[in-house]
Structure formats: structure tokens, C-alpha cells
Design a protein around this motif. Sequence first.
Motif, PDB file in Angstrom:
ATOM      1  N   LEU A  14       0.783  -1.239   0.000  1.00  0.00           N
ATOM      2  CA  LEU A  14       0.000   0.000   0.000  1.00  0.00           C
ATOM      3  C   LEU A  14       0.818   1.294   0.000  1.00  0.00           C
ATOM      4  CD1 LEU A  14      -3.218  -0.806   2.027  1.00  0.00           C
ATOM      5  CD2 LEU A  14      -2.774  -0.842  -0.424  1.00  0.00           C
ATOM      6  N   PRO A  15       1.935   1.374   0.738  1.00  0.00           N
ATOM      7  CA  PRO A  15       2.692   2.637   0.665  1.00  0.00           C
ATOM      8  C   PRO A  15       3.094   2.979  -0.773  1.00  0.00           C
ATOM      9  CG  PRO A  15       3.422   1.332   2.541  1.00  0.00           C
ATOM     10  CD  PRO A  15       2.480   0.456   1.755  1.00  0.00           C
ATOM     11  N   GLN A  16       3.617   1.992  -1.509  1.00  0.00           N
ATOM     12  CA  GLN A  16       4.019   2.245  -2.907  1.00  0.00           C
ATOM     13  C   GLN A  16       2.801   2.532  -3.784  1.00  0.00           C
ATOM     14  OE1 GLN A  16       7.125  -0.202  -4.953  1.00  0.00           O
ATOM     15  NE2 GLN A  16       7.086  -1.360  -3.051  1.00  0.00           N
ATOM     16  N   VAL A  17       1.742   1.761  -3.575  1.00  0.00           N
ATOM     17  CA  VAL A  17       0.531   1.957  -4.378  1.00  0.00           C
ATOM     18  C   VAL A  17       0.000   3.369  -4.178  1.00  0.00           C
ATOM     19  CG1 VAL A  17      -1.910   1.295  -4.516  1.00  0.00           C
ATOM     20  CG2 VAL A  17      -0.130  -0.475  -4.488  1.00  0.00           C
ATOM     21  N   HIS A  18       0.025   3.833  -2.928  1.00  0.00           N
ATOM     22  CA  HIS A  18      -0.562   5.142  -2.663  1.00  0.00           C
ATOM     23  C   HIS A  18       0.284   6.275  -3.236  1.00  0.00           C
ATOM     24  CE1 HIS A  18      -2.606   8.322  -0.200  1.00  0.00           C
ATOM     25  NE2 HIS A  18      -3.567   7.719  -0.847  1.00  0.00           N
ATOM     26  N   VAL A  19       1.587   6.077  -3.292  1.00  0.00           N
ATOM     27  CA  VAL A  19       2.455   7.074  -3.951  1.00  0.00           C
ATOM     28  C   VAL A  19       2.079   7.167  -5.437  1.00  0.00           C
ATOM     29  CG1 VAL A  19       4.822   7.542  -4.713  1.00  0.00           C
ATOM     30  CG2 VAL A  19       4.389   6.878  -2.340  1.00  0.00           C
ATOM     31  N   ILE A  20       1.904   6.010  -6.079  1.00  0.00           N
ATOM     32  CA  ILE A  20       1.536   6.014  -7.505  1.00  0.00           C
ATOM     33  C   ILE A  20       0.167   6.674  -7.681  1.00  0.00           C
ATOM     34  CG2 ILE A  20       1.064   4.569  -9.534  1.00  0.00           C
ATOM     35  CD1 ILE A  20       2.920   2.426  -8.290  1.00  0.00           C
ATOM     36  N   GLU A  21      -0.759   6.315  -6.801  1.00  0.00           N
ATOM     37  CA  GLU A  21      -2.129   6.836  -6.904  1.00  0.00           C
ATOM     38  C   GLU A  21      -2.141   8.367  -6.815  1.00  0.00           C
ATOM     39  OE1 GLU A  21      -4.936   5.182  -7.499  1.00  0.00           O
ATOM     40  OE2 GLU A  21      -6.460   6.622  -6.860  1.00  0.00           O
ATOM     41  N   THR A  22      -1.375   8.919  -5.866  1.00  0.00           N
ATOM     42  CA  THR A  22      -1.392  10.380  -5.699  1.00  0.00           C
ATOM     43  C   THR A  22      -0.647  11.075  -6.841  1.00  0.00           C
ATOM     44  OG1 THR A  22       0.051   9.784  -3.847  1.00  0.00           O
ATOM     45  CG2 THR A  22      -1.775  11.106  -3.322  1.00  0.00           C
ATOM     46  N   VAL A  49       4.314  -6.195 -10.462  1.00  0.00           N
ATOM     47  CA  VAL A  49       5.582  -5.992  -9.764  1.00  0.00           C
ATOM     48  C   VAL A  49       6.727  -6.278 -10.724  1.00  0.00           C
ATOM     49  CG1 VAL A  49       6.941  -6.667  -7.741  1.00  0.00           C
ATOM     50  CG2 VAL A  49       4.445  -6.839  -7.671  1.00  0.00           C
ATOM     51  N   SER A  50       7.708  -5.384 -10.722  1.00  0.00           N
ATOM     52  CA  SER A  50       8.918  -5.587 -11.508  1.00  0.00           C
ATOM     53  C   SER A  50      10.107  -5.225 -10.629  1.00  0.00           C
ATOM     54  CB  SER A  50       8.890  -4.693 -12.747  1.00  0.00           C
ATOM     55  OG  SER A  50      10.118  -4.749 -13.419  1.00  0.00           O
ATOM     56  N   GLU A  51      11.034  -6.140 -10.511  1.00  0.00           N
ATOM     57  CA  GLU A  51      12.225  -5.922  -9.674  1.00  0.00           C
ATOM     58  C   GLU A  51      11.848  -5.412  -8.284  1.00  0.00           C
ATOM     59  OE1 GLU A  51      14.619  -3.380 -12.122  1.00  0.00           O
ATOM     60  OE2 GLU A  51      15.260  -5.056 -13.392  1.00  0.00           O
ATOM     61  N   ASN A  52      10.873  -6.085  -7.683  1.00  0.00           N
ATOM     62  CA  ASN A  52      10.414  -5.782  -6.313  1.00  0.00           C
ATOM     63  C   ASN A  52       9.758  -4.411  -6.163  1.00  0.00           C
ATOM     64  OD1 ASN A  52      11.055  -8.204  -5.061  1.00  0.00           O
ATOM     65  ND2 ASN A  52      13.212  -7.576  -4.881  1.00  0.00           N
ATOM     66  N   GLN A  53       9.449  -3.774  -7.289  1.00  0.00           N
ATOM     67  CA  GLN A  53       8.802  -2.464  -7.221  1.00  0.00           C
ATOM     68  C   GLN A  53       7.397  -2.579  -7.806  1.00  0.00           C
ATOM     69  OE1 GLN A  53      10.318   0.396  -9.988  1.00  0.00           O
ATOM     70  NE2 GLN A  53       9.425   2.147  -8.910  1.00  0.00           N
ATOM     71  N   ILE A  54       6.422  -1.946  -7.148  1.00  0.00           N
ATOM     72  CA  ILE A  54       5.076  -1.921  -7.713  1.00  0.00           C
ATOM     73  C   ILE A  54       5.092  -0.941  -8.881  1.00  0.00           C
ATOM     74  CG2 ILE A  54       2.619  -1.505  -7.266  1.00  0.00           C
ATOM     75  CD1 ILE A  54       3.712  -3.606  -5.380  1.00  0.00           C
ATOM     76  N   ILE A  55       4.649  -1.421 -10.056  1.00  0.00           N
ATOM     77  CA  ILE A  55       4.642  -0.524 -11.222  1.00  0.00           C
ATOM     78  C   ILE A  55       3.221  -0.285 -11.741  1.00  0.00           C
ATOM     79  CG2 ILE A  55       7.003  -1.054 -11.901  1.00  0.00           C
ATOM     80  CD1 ILE A  55       5.820  -2.875 -14.111  1.00  0.00           C
ATOM     81  N   VAL A  74      -0.840   2.702 -14.058  1.00  0.00           N
ATOM     82  CA  VAL A  74       0.540   2.265 -14.298  1.00  0.00           C
ATOM     83  C   VAL A  74       1.460   3.466 -14.049  1.00  0.00           C
ATOM     84  CG1 VAL A  74       2.152   1.402 -16.046  1.00  0.00           C
ATOM     85  CG2 VAL A  74      -0.181   0.493 -15.952  1.00  0.00           C
ATOM     86  N   LEU A  75       2.560   3.216 -13.376  1.00  0.00           N
ATOM     87  CA  LEU A  75       3.561   4.271 -13.142  1.00  0.00           C
ATOM     88  C   LEU A  75       3.947   4.901 -14.476  1.00  0.00           C
ATOM     89  CD1 LEU A  75       6.575   3.254 -10.827  1.00  0.00           C
ATOM     90  CD2 LEU A  75       5.258   5.377 -10.768  1.00  0.00           C
TER      91      LEU A  75
END
Length: 149
Positions: A14-22, A49-55, A74-75
Motif C-alpha cells: 500500500l505505501p508504494q501503491v498510494h504514492v503512484i495513486e497520488t 511488480v517488476s524488480e520488487n517495485q510496484i509498477i 501504471v507508473l
Amino acid sequence: MEGIIVRAMSLADLPQVHVIETLCYTTPWSLNSFKYEIGNPDTILKSAVSENQIIGYVCARTILDMTHLLNITVLPEHRCQGVAGILLRAVIEELKRSKPGIKLTLEVRQSNIAAIKLYEKFGFTITGTRKGYYQKPADDALLMELEIH
Ligand SMILES: CC(C)(COP(=O)(O)OP(=O)(O)OC[C@H]1O[C@@H](n2cnc3c(N)ncnc32)[C@H](O)[C@@H]1OP(=O)(O)O)[C@@H](O)C(=O)NCCC(=O)NCCS
């Protein structure tokens, strides 16, 4: 695409997802909205997920006899590489198994050409419009639908 895994979204995403969302929306979902969907048995919620990063991620919730595609994102630096296609295909395949014959519906800004092209590529058709549906900036919505077989 190589090296991309699509799996169920977890609380740890969720922390990564929310950064992308905002980053991607003027009216982003709150963290609590994602938490609610993770805990909802009627929701399909997946991370790419790519290389341990949510994309990227996708969310679709079934209410009665319809499944609503609520979010697909998508990022920016990973766009136009097929990621949204992989996410959308994963949702469609899951619905084919679990709810054959159901309708997958969505709303999209009529100015969002990338998203409209994505949905058309998957066979969605326009079924209507909603005037003034969006704010920031004001926009109409196209309603689109795909019957899952
Ligand atoms: C819409 C979005 C999810 C597409 O993600 P993506 O990973 O770049 O899409 P893909 O690379 O999987 O593209 C799949 C298809 O979508 C269409 N498409 C995607 N980006 C496009 C663009 N910039 N212009 C035109 N068509 C586009 C194409 O038909 C493409 O198929 P092709 O590669 O065979 O031409 C992404 O642009 C995004 O996150 N936008 C911001 C959030 C958003 O608007 N979400 C949708 C809300 S309804």
C-alpha cells in the motif's frame, strides 16, 4: 513482458501503491479505500511488480450481476510497455473462471484517449455517457462494457 509478475495486492504494497495513486490522479483514492478493497471478498485487486517495485495495479469489484473496473493505473515511466494490458487480462481471466457471462463495466474520462484505446483493444464498447461526471478538471464520462465469456 518479461520480469513482470501480477499477484494479489497485499497490505505491504500500500505505501508504494498510494504514492503512484497520488502521482497519477487529481482526486486519488485514500489508503483506506485500498485497505477496504483488500478486505472485500467481492474485489479483485492486483499489483504488477517488476524488480520488487510496484509498477501498476488494478481493482475490480463485483456488485450483484456486474463487475466494475474501479481503478487501473501504471507508473508513468512504465507506460506503453503492456503493463495495463497484463493487469486487465488478469482480471478478465479471473472473471472467466469465477463469473462467466458477467458484464465488466467502467467509466472513463472522455478525454482519456490512452485508457479508451486500452479498453477498446480488449473489446469494450461504449454504452453511454455521464455529463459532468468528473471534476479537477471537469469532464464527461464514457460508460464502457465488456461481456465476459
Ligand atoms: C491508461 C493506462 C492505465 C495505460 O497503461 P499502459 O501500461 O501504458 O498501457 P499498455 O502499454 O498496456 O497499452 C495497452 C493498449 O492501450 C492503448 N494505449 C495505451 N497507452 C496509449 C497511449 N498513450 N495512446 C494511445 N493508446 C494507448 C493501446 O491500444 C495499447 O495497445 P498497443 O500497445 O497494442 O497499441 C495508463 O496510461 C495510466 O496509468 N494512465 C493514468 C491512469 C488512468 O487514466 N487510468 C485509467 C482510468 S479509467
